[in-house]
Design a protein around this motif. Structure first.
Motif, PDB file in Angstrom:
ATOM      1  N   ARG A   1       0.780  -1.130  -0.152  1.00  0.00           N
ATOM      2  CA  ARG A   1      -0.098  -0.002   0.129  1.00  0.00           C
ATOM      3  C   ARG A   1       0.655   1.151   0.026  1.00  0.00           C
ATOM      4  O   ARG A   1       1.915   1.534   0.971  1.00  0.00           O
ATOM      5  N   THR A   2       0.348   2.144  -1.002  1.00  0.00           N
ATOM      6  CA  THR A   2       1.176   3.335  -0.881  1.00  0.00           C
ATOM      7  C   THR A   2       0.018   4.667  -0.562  1.00  0.00           C
ATOM      8  O   THR A   2      -0.896   4.343  -1.180  1.00  0.00           O
ATOM      9  N   LYS A   3       0.391   5.631   0.052  1.00  0.00           N
ATOM     10  CA  LYS A   3      -0.381   6.572   0.635  1.00  0.00           C
ATOM     11  C   LYS A   3       0.634   8.089   0.586  1.00  0.00           C
ATOM     12  O   LYS A   3       1.481   7.989   1.221  1.00  0.00           O
ATOM     13  N   GLN A   4       0.116   8.819  -0.641  1.00  0.00           N
ATOM     14  CA  GLN A   4       0.974   9.788  -0.757  1.00  0.00           C
ATOM     15  C   GLN A   4       0.256  11.269  -0.679  1.00  0.00           C
ATOM     16  O   GLN A   4      -1.042  11.103  -1.052  1.00  0.00           O
ATOM     17  N   GLU A   5       0.658  12.436  -0.355  1.00  0.00           N
ATOM     18  CA  GLU A   5       0.251  13.672  -0.623  1.00  0.00           C
ATOM     19  C   GLU A   5       1.193  14.517  -1.412  1.00  0.00           C
ATOM     20  O   GLU A   5       2.376  14.707  -1.007  1.00  0.00           O
TER      21      GLU A   5
ATOM     22  N   LYS B   1      -4.062  13.507  -3.196  1.00  0.00           N
ATOM     23  CA  LYS B   1      -3.870  12.552  -2.095  1.00  0.00           C
ATOM     24  C   LYS B   1      -3.968  11.168  -2.696  1.00  0.00           C
ATOM     25  O   LYS B   1      -5.431  11.042  -3.505  1.00  0.00           O
ATOM     26  N   LEU B   2      -3.133  10.556  -2.889  1.00  0.00           N
ATOM     27  CA  LEU B   2      -3.299   9.242  -3.753  1.00  0.00           C
ATOM     28  C   LEU B   2      -2.847   7.877  -2.763  1.00  0.00           C
ATOM     29  O   LEU B   2      -1.932   8.087  -2.042  1.00  0.00           O
ATOM     30  N   THR B   3      -3.981   7.023  -3.192  1.00  0.00           N
ATOM     31  CA  THR B   3      -3.718   5.950  -2.130  1.00  0.00           C
ATOM     32  C   THR B   3      -3.795   4.619  -3.218  1.00  0.00           C
ATOM     33  O   THR B   3      -4.767   4.607  -4.097  1.00  0.00           O
ATOM     34  N   GLY B   4      -2.840   3.867  -3.141  1.00  0.00           N
ATOM     35  CA  GLY B   4      -2.515   2.746  -4.046  1.00  0.00           C
ATOM     36  C   GLY B   4      -2.551   1.459  -3.221  1.00  0.00           C
ATOM     37  O   GLY B   4      -1.572   1.298  -2.093  1.00  0.00           O
ATOM     38  N   ASP B   5      -3.304   0.328  -3.655  1.00  0.00           N
ATOM     39  CA  ASP B   5      -3.072  -0.952  -3.110  1.00  0.00           C
ATOM     40  C   ASP B   5      -2.681  -2.064  -4.255  1.00  0.00           C
ATOM     41  O   ASP B   5      -3.210  -1.692  -5.382  1.00  0.00           O
ATOM     42  N   GLN B   6      -1.953  -2.995  -3.742  1.00  0.00           N
ATOM     43  CA  GLN B   6      -1.600  -3.999  -5.037  1.00  0.00           C
ATOM     44  C   GLN B   6      -1.226  -5.368  -4.238  1.00  0.00           C
ATOM     45  O   GLN B   6      -0.712  -5.360  -3.279  1.00  0.00           O
TER      46      GLN B   6
END
Length: 199
Positions: free
Chosen positions: A154-158, A173-178
């Motif tokens: 999981r990545t969580k970026q601002e 605000k980006l949140t990515g799950d893989q």
């Protein structure tokens, strides 16, 4: 690469396509640089191997191989990383725990960074700060019939986006799950490889 951006340059992590760029050029690469072991830049058209959106080239990121007890990996080991960047006063750090026991290998990682607006020789660029928190975990099984790995990240970026007008302060605000699965099975003198991911 060669003046091409967005979906004309494909990013791949551990063999899996990273699809975040399809939303626009402004999106940050949702790849944690503190956990990457190797980066390969494949210039030129690679559409035969990776698809039509690899027209400009491919940037392939690889993390370290999962620990294997048969190769002497310890049951538990760790690694810490700390970086400081003076241009934007960015602090970054991470902790990784990994090991192997019998047929099972694992790796857990947690990283983060926090940076202020960056500076040019003339001035500070307003609204150019960024921060993120990333976590991932991988477990794998090794047997004589082959190997099977499961990975979650999981990545969580601002991310602030600089504009010509300093009064404007757009941000994302980006949140990515893989979730990714990877299997290698020896078949005679060759190896059958199967991969799948959900983002």
């Amino acid at each position: 690469i060669r003046g091409l951006t967005s979906q004309r340059v494909l990013m791949v992590r551990d063999g899996f396509r990273q699809e975040f760029q399809q939303w626009g050029d402004e999106h940050h690469a949702q790849i944690d640089p503190l956990t990457v072991d190797r980066v390969e830049v494949l210039r030129g058209p690679n559409s035969l191997l990776y698809g039509s959106d690899a027209l400009g080239g491919v940037i392939a990121f690889s993390r370290p191989a999962l620990p294997d007890a048969s190769q002497g990996a310890p049951k538990l080991a760790g690694k810490t990383v700390f970086d400081y960047y003076s241009n934007n006063r960015q602090v970054a750090g991470g902790l990784s725990l990994f090991g192997a026991s019998g047929p099972v290998g694992y790796r857990l990682s947690l990283t983060g960074r926090d940076g202020d607006a960056f500076r040019t020789p003339k001035a500070k660029v307003p609204n150019s700060a960024a921060k993120d928190v990333n976590g991932s975990g991988t477990i794998g099984f090794r047997r004589e019939w082959g190997q099977f790995d499961v990975d979650y990240g999981r990545t969580k970026q601002e991310v602030e986006l600089p504009e010509a007008d300093p009064a404007e302060t757009p941000f994302q605000k980006l949140t990515g799950d893989q979730v990714a699965l990877h299997t290698n099975v020896p078949v005679g003198s060759t190896t059958l490889e199967a991969m799948g991911a959900f983002q």
